[in-house]
Design a protein around this motif. Structure first.
Motif, PDB file in Angstrom:
ATOM      1  N   SER A 124      19.624 108.038 141.601  1.00 25.17           N
ATOM      2  CA  SER A 124      20.403 109.401 141.431  1.00 25.17           C
ATOM      3  C   SER A 124      20.442 109.862 140.125  1.00 25.17           C
ATOM      4  O   SER A 124      20.379 111.122 140.035  1.00 25.17           O
ATOM      5  CB  SER A 124      21.929 109.188 142.036  1.00 25.17           C
ATOM      6  N   PRO A 125      20.358 109.438 138.815  1.00 24.57           N
ATOM      7  CA  PRO A 125      20.402 110.021 137.452  1.00 24.57           C
ATOM      8  C   PRO A 125      19.133 110.759 137.468  1.00 24.57           C
ATOM      9  O   PRO A 125      19.236 111.534 137.011  1.00 24.57           O
ATOM     10  CB  PRO A 125      20.615 108.838 136.761  1.00 24.57           C
ATOM     11  N   VAL A 126      18.007 109.895 138.125  1.00 19.68           N
ATOM     12  CA  VAL A 126      16.589 110.678 137.768  1.00 19.68           C
ATOM     13  C   VAL A 126      16.671 111.838 138.780  1.00 19.68           C
ATOM     14  O   VAL A 126      15.932 112.956 138.230  1.00 19.68           O
ATOM     15  CB  VAL A 126      15.486 109.421 138.075  1.00 19.68           C
ATOM     16  N   LEU A 127      17.200 111.854 140.029  1.00 18.02           N
ATOM     17  CA  LEU A 127      17.119 112.675 140.840  1.00 18.02           C
ATOM     18  C   LEU A 127      17.779 114.051 140.296  1.00 18.02           C
ATOM     19  O   LEU A 127      17.486 115.222 140.586  1.00 18.02           O
ATOM     20  CB  LEU A 127      17.496 112.293 142.184  1.00 18.02           C
ATOM     21  N   ASP A 128      18.966 113.632 139.674  1.00 20.92           N
ATOM     22  CA  ASP A 128      19.799 114.879 139.254  1.00 20.92           C
ATOM     23  C   ASP A 128      19.243 115.592 138.190  1.00 20.92           C
ATOM     24  O   ASP A 128      19.206 116.640 138.217  1.00 20.92           O
ATOM     25  CB  ASP A 128      21.034 114.266 138.674  1.00 20.92           C
ATOM     26  N   ARG A 129      18.440 114.872 137.198  1.00 18.34           N
ATOM     27  CA  ARG A 129      17.717 115.505 136.223  1.00 18.34           C
ATOM     28  C   ARG A 129      16.475 116.301 136.602  1.00 18.34           C
ATOM     29  O   ARG A 129      16.197 117.395 136.255  1.00 18.34           O
ATOM     30  CB  ARG A 129      17.163 114.468 135.216  1.00 18.34           C
TER      31      ARG A 129
END
Length: 271
Positions: A124-129
């Protein structure tokens, strides 16, 4: 009814021949009527157009972008396995099921679904970025399609580098004859196989630690059955309830999920 010399009705072939000639006459007419519509559609939607801005960046027409997007969707399962945390999770869950000896319980669908949602949670942090830095500016027409792809690759590249062992990177870089100056300059053709190799190693290490306590239970049960002379009785049948009881008492699912999530290093997630 008219019969031919062999006594067979000859009206059916004539009807089929007449229908064929009618269809052959209608097809050119239909093509002539639809020709202006096709020409108008072809003139309104160009098949391939490349535009170059003042900085020299190339951009493509919406038609080509949709074609590239549809092509990329066909590669989505391979990207999910090769570039995310899915591989490690599904291997550990499969080894856990084998260690418990529960055959097909949980089923493959349950394991894949659990692995998918854990992958979304970890990534999720990667997808948010990717959404904030690449997709949203591209939808607002602030950056070009090529810039969006390059920007979206950076968070994914960082995530993969954080999970990959240096010896695996050195191995594939040597085989590809690439000189690695810094982690940020590692090409994907070297990073992807190195990442997959590291994920396999880590998954089997976690699976070994999960296997050991259940293997001890199997050995103890097998020794007891041998000492009691019950050599024809399968130790798997007797040990299964004890393994399930141990797994439930120690809250095994929470331990396994927590171990899997904490085994990943994701920038900005606190892991």
């Amino acid at each position: 009814m008219r019969l031919n010399s062999t006594g067979v009705n000859d009206r059916t072939p004539r009807k089929r021949t007449d229908s064929f000639f009618r269809l052959a006459w209608l097809l050119p007419l239909a093509g002539w009527l639809l020709l202006p519509v096709a020409a108008h559609a072809a003139a309104g939607v160009p098949a391939f157009t490349v535009t170059v801005d003042e900085q020299g960046n190339q951009d493509y027409t919406l038609t080509i972008q949709i074609l590239l997007l549809m092509t990329g969707l066909t590669l989505l399962p391979a990207a999910l396995i090769a570039m995310t945390s899915f591989m490690r999770i599904i291997i550990v869950l499969a080894l856990l099921r084998q260690a418990l000896g529960t055959m097909n319980t949980p089923s493959n669908q349950v394991l894949i679904g659990l692995a998918l949602f854990l992958t979304l949670f970890i990534m999720s942090p990667v997808l948010d970025r990717i959404y904030n830095e690449a997709l949203q500016p591209y939808m607002n027409e602030q950056i070009t399609f090529r810039q969006a792809v390059e920007t979206a690759a950076k968070p994914l590249h960082t995530f993969m580098i954080q999970q990959t062992r240096q010896e695996d990177l050195a191995l594939f870089a040597d085989m590809a004859d690439e000189k690695l100056e810094s982690p940020e300059t590692v090409p994907f053709k070297v990073l992807i196989p190195a990442f997959m190799t590291s994920e396999l190693k880590t998954a089997f290490q976690i699976g070994f630690l999960i296997f050991v306590p259940f293997l001890i239970i199997d050995l103890v049960i097998a020794s007891l059955l041998m000492s009691m002379g019950m050599m024809m009785l399968s130790p798997m049948i007797i040990s299964l309830p004890f393994k399930l009881m141990l797994f439930v008492l120690v809250d095994g699912w929470v331990l396994v999920m927590g171990t899997l999530v904490n085994s990943f290093v994701v920038a900005g997630s606190g892991g």
